[in-house]
Write a protein that holds these residues in place. Structure first.
Motif, PDB file in Angstrom:
ATOM      1  N   THR A 168      74.840  20.692 -11.280  1.00  0.00           N
ATOM      2  CA  THR A 168      73.504  20.131 -11.089  1.00  0.00           C
ATOM      3  C   THR A 168      72.489  21.239 -10.801  1.00  0.00           C
ATOM      4  O   THR A 168      71.373  21.221 -11.327  1.00  0.00           O
ATOM      5  N   ARG A 172      77.131  13.137  -5.458  1.00  0.00           N
ATOM      6  CA  ARG A 172      76.865  14.254  -6.352  1.00  0.00           C
ATOM      7  C   ARG A 172      76.971  15.598  -5.623  1.00  0.00           C
ATOM      8  O   ARG A 172      77.456  16.574  -6.164  1.00  0.00           O
ATOM      9  N   THR A 217      80.380  19.515  -9.282  1.00  0.00           N
ATOM     10  CA  THR A 217      79.266  18.684  -9.775  1.00  0.00           C
ATOM     11  C   THR A 217      77.951  19.163  -9.171  1.00  0.00           C
ATOM     12  O   THR A 217      76.930  19.259  -9.866  1.00  0.00           O
TER      13      THR A 217
END
Ligand code: MV4
Length: 448
Positions: A122, A112, A118
């Motif tokens: 997040t 992640r 990404t």
């Protein structure tokens, strides 16, 4: 607690990990390439396994061979150090399959944060400030140009698979957009096999300030204050320090809280670093999260008097962290001593170290794997030592570093010591007045 840890690394970090294991009563296994047969990590570990020829791809990066060493020695955990397999999600997954504990975050957490868009998405969800820009990868050159027009030039194109400066292009005006877009895509396709690009407002003259964090298996998280890593050249850090001379107490608290938010949001397990860019108005923005122990963890250890490797091992063993934050009570500076010729564009200077004298004395720490007679192999990175000084104030710390640099003697190869001596004399550096572009205007003077 673990009984035996295999260290999937070499050099000073392998030694650093062995030292903590010793203190914790944990047995160690070194792995080494044939180029590292004479290395100290091989001698200081309880056991050592040769895993292949000099090339990293066939030794320190070869997952199969490392797992074979685990089987032979019955290690119950693996410490990856930094570089090599430290942020390789597949490796962490293979460790899980083998039932050997990877000392670090989960494969999902590594993945992640490894994909930069990404990671950014997040952080937006976590409520951490990010650099203004596209929320997604760009779908076309037209979309990119429209976004650039909307936020205003200069902008920066970044590779989602990148990090550390690879596949990055700054664009100053619309007519240069398409050309840079094509180059950024080609570069990142070639380097990472992924041509995903996103766009951000270009922050001019930023500082690189990162916050050390830790999270445990129970959702607790804390920060351990910051490091200023703005003194770097071509994305290679040369000097790191803590605390940052640029931060106010208020900003330190705000960035610490943002870093904890990031850590808690992903239930991060392990020690990690949340990197921020800080602009001249002291706005801070999330940049990347490093899911490994870093080279410069030592400056944090010195200012909060804490063993970060021990903390990694305890977290991996399922011991909860205290949850309290740590604030610096001292000042520390680290100079990376690389075997490089600073007068020849920092060209690597491999060969035999014919004589070696390490700086010593109060407030001086040297983390190194080299010694007189050591042959620096040409296959790996050029860092041969980390010289860390600690004092009550930044001014005293710089004076101590000057003294320690004068004592640091290496013969047989060129090192970055002359660069550090000049930096410590530099008025801008001494005033704490620097940003990530600082070394672009730095003229190296001949050694006196
Ligand atoms: C930036 C930037 C300015 N604006 N992003 C470089 C490495 C990678 N992690 C991101 N980097 C940068 N991103 C925006 N929107 C400037 C840099 C940058 C930099 C950052 C940290 C340390 C040194 C640097 C040197 C040049 C550029």
């Amino acid at each position: 607690m673990f009984k035996k840890i295999l260290i999937a690394n070499r050099g000073e970090i392998a030694l650093r990990i062995i030292r903590t294991c010793r203190e914790m009563g944990i047995k160690t296994v070194a792995v080494y390439s044939t180029a590292d047969r004479e290395s100290l990590h091989v001698r200081f570990a309880d056991e050592a396994v040769c895993i292949g020829p000099p090339s990293s791809a066939q030794s320190y990066l070869e997952i199969k061979r490392i797992m074979a060493a685990v089987e032979i020695t019955n290690a119950d955990a693996i410490h990856p150090g930094y570089g090599f397999l430290a942020e390789n999600a597949e490796f962490a997954e293979v460790c899980n399959e083998y039932g050997v504990k990877f000392i670090g975050p989960t494969p999902e957490q590594i993945r992640r944060m490894g994909d930069k868009i990404t990671a950014k998405e997040t952080m937006i969800a976590a409520g951490v400030p990010v650099i203004p820009g596209s929320k997604d990868l760009l779908k076309s050159v037209e979309e990119g140009m429209q976004l650039a027009e909307d936020m205003g030039y200069p902008i920066i194109l970044k590779a989602t698979a990148g990090g550390g400066g690879k596949g990055m292009r700054v664009v100053w005006k619309a007519e240069d957009f398409e050309d840079n877009w094509n180059k950024a895509r080609q570069e990142s396709k070639a380097a990472f096999g992924n041509d995903g690009i996103y766009i951000e407002k270009f922050i001019e003259e930023p500082r690189h300030i990162e916050v050390q964090v830790a999270g445990d298996q129970f959702g607790n998280a804390c920060h351990m204050s910051e490091r200023d890593c703005s003194i770097q050249r071509r994305h290679q850090k040369l000097v790191e320090e803590s605390p940052s001379p640029f931060l106010t107490e208020e900003l330190r608290i705000a960035m610490g809280e943002a870093a904890i938010k990031a850590t808690k949001f992903i239930n991060y397990e392990g020690v990690g670093t949340v990197e921020f860019l800080v602009d001249k108005h002291r706005n801070f923005y999330f940049m990347e999260m490093n899911t490994r122990i870093q080279v410069e963890h030592t400056v944090t250890e010195e200012v909060i008097d804490f063993d970060l490797i021990k903390e990694q091992i305890k977290i991996a063993a399922g011991i909860p962290i205290s949850g309290q934050n740590y604030f610096p009570t001292m000042h520390a500076i680290e100079c990376r001593i690389n075997a490089e010729d600073v007068y020849k564009d920092f060209r690597p200077s491999a060969g035999k170290i014919t004589s070696f004298h390490s700086s010593k004395g109060h407030g001086v720490r040297v983390d190194t794997h080299v010694y007189a007679g050591y042959m620096i192999p040409p296959y790996y990175d050029s860092m041969i030592a980390k010289l860390i000084c600690r004092a009550r104030t930044r001014e005293e710390c710089i004076v101590k570093m000057q003294r320690a640099l004068d004592e640091f003697i290496v013969e047989g190869v060129k090192t970055t010591v002359p660069f550090h001596k000049q930096l410590m004399r530099d008025e801008g550096f001494r005033a704490g007045n620097f940003h990530t572009g600082f070394l672009e205007g730095f003229d190296l003077q001949p050694e006196d």
